[in-house]
Design an enzyme around this catalytic site. Structure first.
Site, PDB file in Angstrom:
ATOM      1  N   HIS A  30      12.731  -0.717 -11.842  1.00  0.00           N
ATOM      2  CA  HIS A  30      12.106  -1.948 -11.329  1.00  0.00           C
ATOM      3  C   HIS A  30      12.219  -2.036  -9.804  1.00  0.00           C
ATOM      4  CE1 HIS A  30      11.917  -3.415 -15.495  1.00  0.00           C
ATOM      5  NE2 HIS A  30      13.163  -2.971 -15.615  1.00  0.00           N
ATOM      6  N   SER A  71       1.925   5.574  17.433  1.00  0.00           N
ATOM      7  CA  SER A  71       1.116   4.385  17.683  1.00  0.00           C
ATOM      8  C   SER A  71       0.766   4.336  19.162  1.00  0.00           C
ATOM      9  CB  SER A  71       1.886   3.123  17.287  1.00  0.00           C
ATOM     10  OG  SER A  71       1.250   1.966  17.794  1.00  0.00           O
ATOM     11  N   LYS A 104       7.287   3.678  16.794  1.00  0.00           N
ATOM     12  CA  LYS A 104       6.827   3.945  15.426  1.00  0.00           C
ATOM     13  C   LYS A 104       6.566   5.426  15.195  1.00  0.00           C
ATOM     14  CE  LYS A 104       3.997   1.021  13.308  1.00  0.00           C
ATOM     15  NZ  LYS A 104       3.071   2.086  13.030  1.00  0.00           N
ATOM     16  N   ASN A 127       4.616   7.305  11.993  1.00  0.00           N
ATOM     17  CA  ASN A 127       3.870   6.943  10.787  1.00  0.00           C
ATOM     18  C   ASN A 127       3.712   8.113   9.817  1.00  0.00           C
ATOM     19  OD1 ASN A 127       3.398   4.374  11.919  1.00  0.00           O
ATOM     20  ND2 ASN A 127       1.614   5.146  13.022  1.00  0.00           N
ATOM     21  N   GLU A 131       0.480   9.170   3.178  1.00  0.00           N
ATOM     22  CA  GLU A 131      -0.427   8.043   2.963  1.00  0.00           C
ATOM     23  C   GLU A 131      -1.825   8.536   2.598  1.00  0.00           C
ATOM     24  OE1 GLU A 131       1.657   4.755   5.962  1.00  0.00           O
ATOM     25  OE2 GLU A 131      -0.225   5.750   6.532  1.00  0.00           O
ATOM     26  N   TYR A 169     -30.498  19.547 -22.067  1.00  0.00           N
ATOM     27  CA  TYR A 169     -30.240  19.452 -20.635  1.00  0.00           C
ATOM     28  C   TYR A 169     -31.054  18.322 -20.018  1.00  0.00           C
ATOM     29  CZ  TYR A 169     -29.935  20.529 -15.692  1.00  0.00           C
ATOM     30  OH  TYR A 169     -29.723  20.431 -14.333  1.00  0.00           O
ATOM     31  N   GLN A 222     -27.370  17.685 -12.500  1.00  0.00           N
ATOM     32  CA  GLN A 222     -27.318  18.210 -11.137  1.00  0.00           C
ATOM     33  C   GLN A 222     -26.226  17.521 -10.345  1.00  0.00           C
ATOM     34  OE1 GLN A 222     -30.998  19.279  -8.908  1.00  0.00           O
ATOM     35  NE2 GLN A 222     -30.392  17.613  -7.563  1.00  0.00           N
TER      36      GLN A 222
END
Length: 338
Positions: free
Chosen positions: A171, A292, A298, A300, A305, A332, A337
């Site tokens: 949790h 940044s 910072k 990142n 991500e 077909y 396609q």
């Protein structure tokens, strides 16, 4: 006396490359031509198309359907086409619609009527179904190798961190202490299942539809098993209607790929969380991060991500394929396609 028609003749249409021109009295609209052509994205199938064509030609010659001289000319012509494509000198033409007609037209330019005889006993319907299967088989083999390398990379990091302890969560609440190695090996298990799923999908991909022709087979005495053996495929599609229209294997692959990306996304989510200054479990090397423009403190985690984000594209393709197939009657349809 009736006025002379300004419409092109059937011969003129045929000379422009339309393989289906017998019933048509005017050429295709340029807008429709651009809308329906697939050559600029299906040209990636060219190796599979040539491999399938060479196996088909060898079988036609062995069955006495085409002359050995024609077979030799086809082999020589395909070698020239391969060299042209590899060198970036092949002229892909929109007028020829797709990878199949482009290669066949160039082959006929190079070797004459032998190039036209290559298409004996097949249709573009069973040809594209074969090409996609051959191409996808190669992609699965590539993915198999990448999954194996990913598992080994995780094992190597785990071996260095058997005694590294971090909190285990349920949790997202601190639960029990665990070894960092144990945590990483959970992902090894996930990617091992992904690898097994890919191999299972590969068996159903690796079946030959060639010989199904447009939808109902052909009266030519083809040896489909011979072609399957030449292409190292595990068997032939037993029903011609299903052979040209089945894309279950593509949906299965997309489902297996979605699970791979789901696991990559879960791992990426943990890397993003662990790197957060409030948690601070890991540092990601500078070469794998960005900064940044206005906040120099910072660092990142753009790579995890983006990996997390790209999972949406793969899952979306799965939904797209399922939607594409759900309303198609046999056999077909041009929808495929997509």
């Amino acid at each position: 006396m009736p006025a002379a028609s300004s419409s092109p003749s059937h011969d003129q249409l045929a000379s422009k490359g339309e393989a289906w021109s017998a019933l048509f009295s005017e050429p295709m609209s340029d807008l429709v031509k651009r809308y329906t052509a697939s050559v600029f994205f299906d040209q990636r199938l060219w190796r599979a198309d040539i491999a399938g064509s060479l196996a088909h030609a060898e079988m036609l010659a062995a069955q006495g359907i085409i002359a050995q001289e024609d077979h030799a000319a086809i082999v020589k012509g395909m070698a020239s086409i391969t060299a042209e494509i590899e060198a970036g000198r092949f002229d892909w033409k929109l007028d020829l619609e797709d990878v199949h007609l482009n290669i066949e037209a160039r082959l006929t330019q190079l070797v004459g009527d032998a190039g036209k005889r290559l298409h004996t006993g097949r249709s573009r319907n069973d040809q594209v179904a074969t090409d996609v299967r051959l191409w996808l088989r190669g992609e699965i083999d590539l993915i198999h190798g990448l999954l194996r390398a990913l598992q080994w990379a995780l094992v190597e990091v785990a071996e260095r961190n058997v005694d590294t302890i971090l909190p285990g969560f349920t949790h997202l609440q601190v639960a029990q202490p665990v070894s960092f190695a144990h945590h990483l090996l959970a992902y090894v298990e996930m990617f091992a299942r992904d690898e097994a799923r890919m191999q299972d999908v590969r068996r159903r991909v690796n079946v030959l539809p060639l010989g199904s022709a447009a939808l109902a087979g052909t009266t030519y005495p083809l040896d489909r098993e011979r072609v399957a053996k030449t292409l190292d495929m595990e068997g032939v599609c037993q029903n011609s209607l299903d052979g040209v229209s089945d894309r279950d294997f593509a949906i299965e692959f997309a489902a297996a790929a979605s699970l791979v990306m789901l696991h990559i996304s879960r791992l990426s989510e943990e890397l993003v969380l662990w790197m957060n200054q409030s948690v601070g479990f890991i540092r990601i090397a500078d070469r794998f991060t960005t900064g940044s423009s206005i906040m120099p403190q910072k660092k990142n985690p753009d790579v995890p991500e983006l990996a997390r984000g790209k999972s949406g594209r793969v899952v979306g393709h799965l939904m797209g394929l399922i939607t594409l197939m759900k309303g198609q009657p046999l056999a077909y349809n041009k929808d495929n396609q997509e």
